[in-house]
Scaffold this motif. Structure first.
Motif: not given
Length: 487
Positions: A211, A214-215, A218, A353, A404, A407-408, A411-412, A437, A440
């Motif tokens: 991850i 992604a971290q 964001a 997160f 984005t 993640i949205r 992953l969220l 969120d 993103c």
């Protein structure tokens, strides 16, 4: 590397003795993983934050000694540069409102510290790289007055045998050289700690690696270095280059760098400590008097001092940690991916997160790392460092998509499940993940906000624009409103 170390010189005999001792540490550690009882019953999470110091006009303030004396709080300690300090927030259990505890504790301590720092003509700023740093701020004279930093500087330069070259190309290009590791001090970070059992460690570390991109997408927050707009998270290439002990010839030969993403998924925490010993010569070959085998066989818990100190000089973005607390050994994953800031709320949202997502993935019956090539995780990390929230990332079953969207849409929801598993209250969970969120949705993190403000000041002299934008950033930082809501 937080140990107190006296200035000294090392001989060939010191290095030979250290090699023998650290291999003995490694043997004992392997035995402990199979025999010892590690503290795993009620895992803790932790948070460390590195901060920059600026003066009234936004330039670096080389006053960390004076500021720390004024703060007079043992949770605040020195960092590598005179313009840095670090705060070690007391660990917390997520099921007991730990995220809110982190936010409240951190805000109170930072507000108190800011009031005291002002008496020394300094202010605290949470940002990955202080944008107003100039070449003159990165000389040996700006190393903190602590023998361990001078000793580390000497050992890195001696190992390399030549000046360190910094070369980063983004929207603009930076080419410079340095005769010290001080540019490393420009890289301030947030470190998240998650405690785990020996049996689960590999899953948590592999999940953390998966991850990382992604971290970073964001939360990127380091777009400027030495007056140039570079990567959205310029800390990544800067840190990799500033502590590189390899000459150009050793790089060509494939020698591993000390700042390292890694090259494979692991099956045990032992893999990482064994790699440290196998691949990396000791920078600080200091030998402790303890006989770890004797301590273990007498029923004690060995400190493994050589193994721990050596681990502190191999700068993995996700680092294994062995430690002892209340007479019990424990293991932690130290996640070192992100820059500090922009606000305390943003920082704790990043923590939520990470903690939620890493738990969900670590406990998945079909682990993501069984479906993702390690090279994809590394490529995601580099893409996110370069492009931040505009990066495109690869993910199993999804393919190559915008960060984005990944993640949205994917992953969220996993992070939400993970926080539920930690026992986090639903309102607390939704508040912090809602910040991720929101970033993103607005395509705005710290790096994007800062770069847009700078572009709006294109007509100004570059460092005047950087100072003005940094002061505006600092003012917004104190509102504790998430960065994507800033005007």
């Amino acid at each position: 590397m937080g140990e107190e170390i006296d200035a000294q010189e090392f001989t060939g005999a010191d290095r030979t003795r250290h090699r023998e001792k650290i291999r003995r540490n490694l043997d004992v550690f392997e035995r402990m993983l199979g025999e010892a009882r590690f503290d795993t019953d009620d895992p803790m999470t932790g948070l460390e934050l590195e901060l920059n110091l600026i003066d009234e006009v936004g330039d670096p303030a080389m006053r960390n000694e004076e500021v720390l004396r004024a703060i007079a709080d043992p949770t605040f300690v020195t960092e590598l540069g005179r313009f840095n300090v670090e705060i070690n927030v007391p660990p917390a259990k997520l099921r007991e409102g730990g995220l809110t505890t982190f936010e409240n504790d951190l805000r109170q301590r930072l507000n108190d510290a800011e009031t005291r720092a002002e008496t020394q003509g300094a202010h605290l700023v949470m940002i990955g790289i202080l944008p107003t740093l100039a070449e003159q701020h990165l000389s040996r004279s700006t190393l903190s007055a602590d023998s361990r930093y001078e000793l580390l500087n000497e050992q890195v330069l001696d190992a390399r045998g030549e000046d360190i070259a910094i070369s980063i190309a983004g929207p603009e290009r930076l080419e410079t050289t340095t005769d010290s590791i001080v540019p490393e001090a420009a890289c301030t970070s947030t470190q998240f700690h998650v405690q785990t059992s020996p049996a689960q460690f590999a899953a948590y570390w592999n999940a953390s690696q998966a991850i990382a991109g992604a971290q970073l997408a964001a939360a990127a927050n380091s777009p400027y270095l030495l007056g140039r707009e570079l990567w959205r998270e310029s800390r990544i290439p800067l840190f990799e280059q500033a502590t590189d002990t390899r000459s150009e010839e050793l790089k060509v030969q494939g020698v591993r760098p000390r700042v390292w993403f890694g090259e494979r998924w692991i099956t045990s925490v032992f893999d990482l400590f064994e790699e440290n010993v196998r691949y990396f010569p000791a920078l600080l070959p200091i030998v402790d008097d303890e006989d770890p085998l004797e301590v273990l066989e007498s029923g004690g818990i060995p400190s493994l001092a050589e193994l721990k100190l050596h681990n502190g000089t191999v700068y993995r973005w996700n680092r294994p940690v062995y430690d002892i607390a209340d007479g019990m050994p424990h293991l932690r994953v130290e996640n070192r991916i992100l820059a500090a800031g922009p606000t305390v709320a943003d920082t704790v949202a990043n923590a939520a997160f990470y903690f939620g997502l890493v738990r969900a993935l670590a406990e998945d019956e079909r682990p993501v790392w069984s479906r993702m090539p390690f090279a994809t995780a590394r490529e995601n990390f580099q893409a996110a460092a370069r492009q931040g929230i505009d990066a495109r990332l690869g993910w199993p079953g999804v393919g190559q998509v915008s960060a984005t969207e990944l993640i949205r849409e994917h992953l969220l929801p996993l992070a939400s499940e993970g926080l539920d598993a930690w026992g986090v209250d639903a309102a607390e969970r939704d508040r912090y993940l809602g910040i991720i969120d929101g970033r993103c949705a607005a395509r705005t993190n710290g790096a994007e906000w800062f770069a847009r403000k700078m572009h709006a000041r294109d007509g100004m002299e570059r460092f005047d624009a950087l100072r003005a934008t940094l002061l505006e950033y600092r003012e917004a930082m104190h509102t504790n409103e998430p960065v994507h809501t800033w005007q």
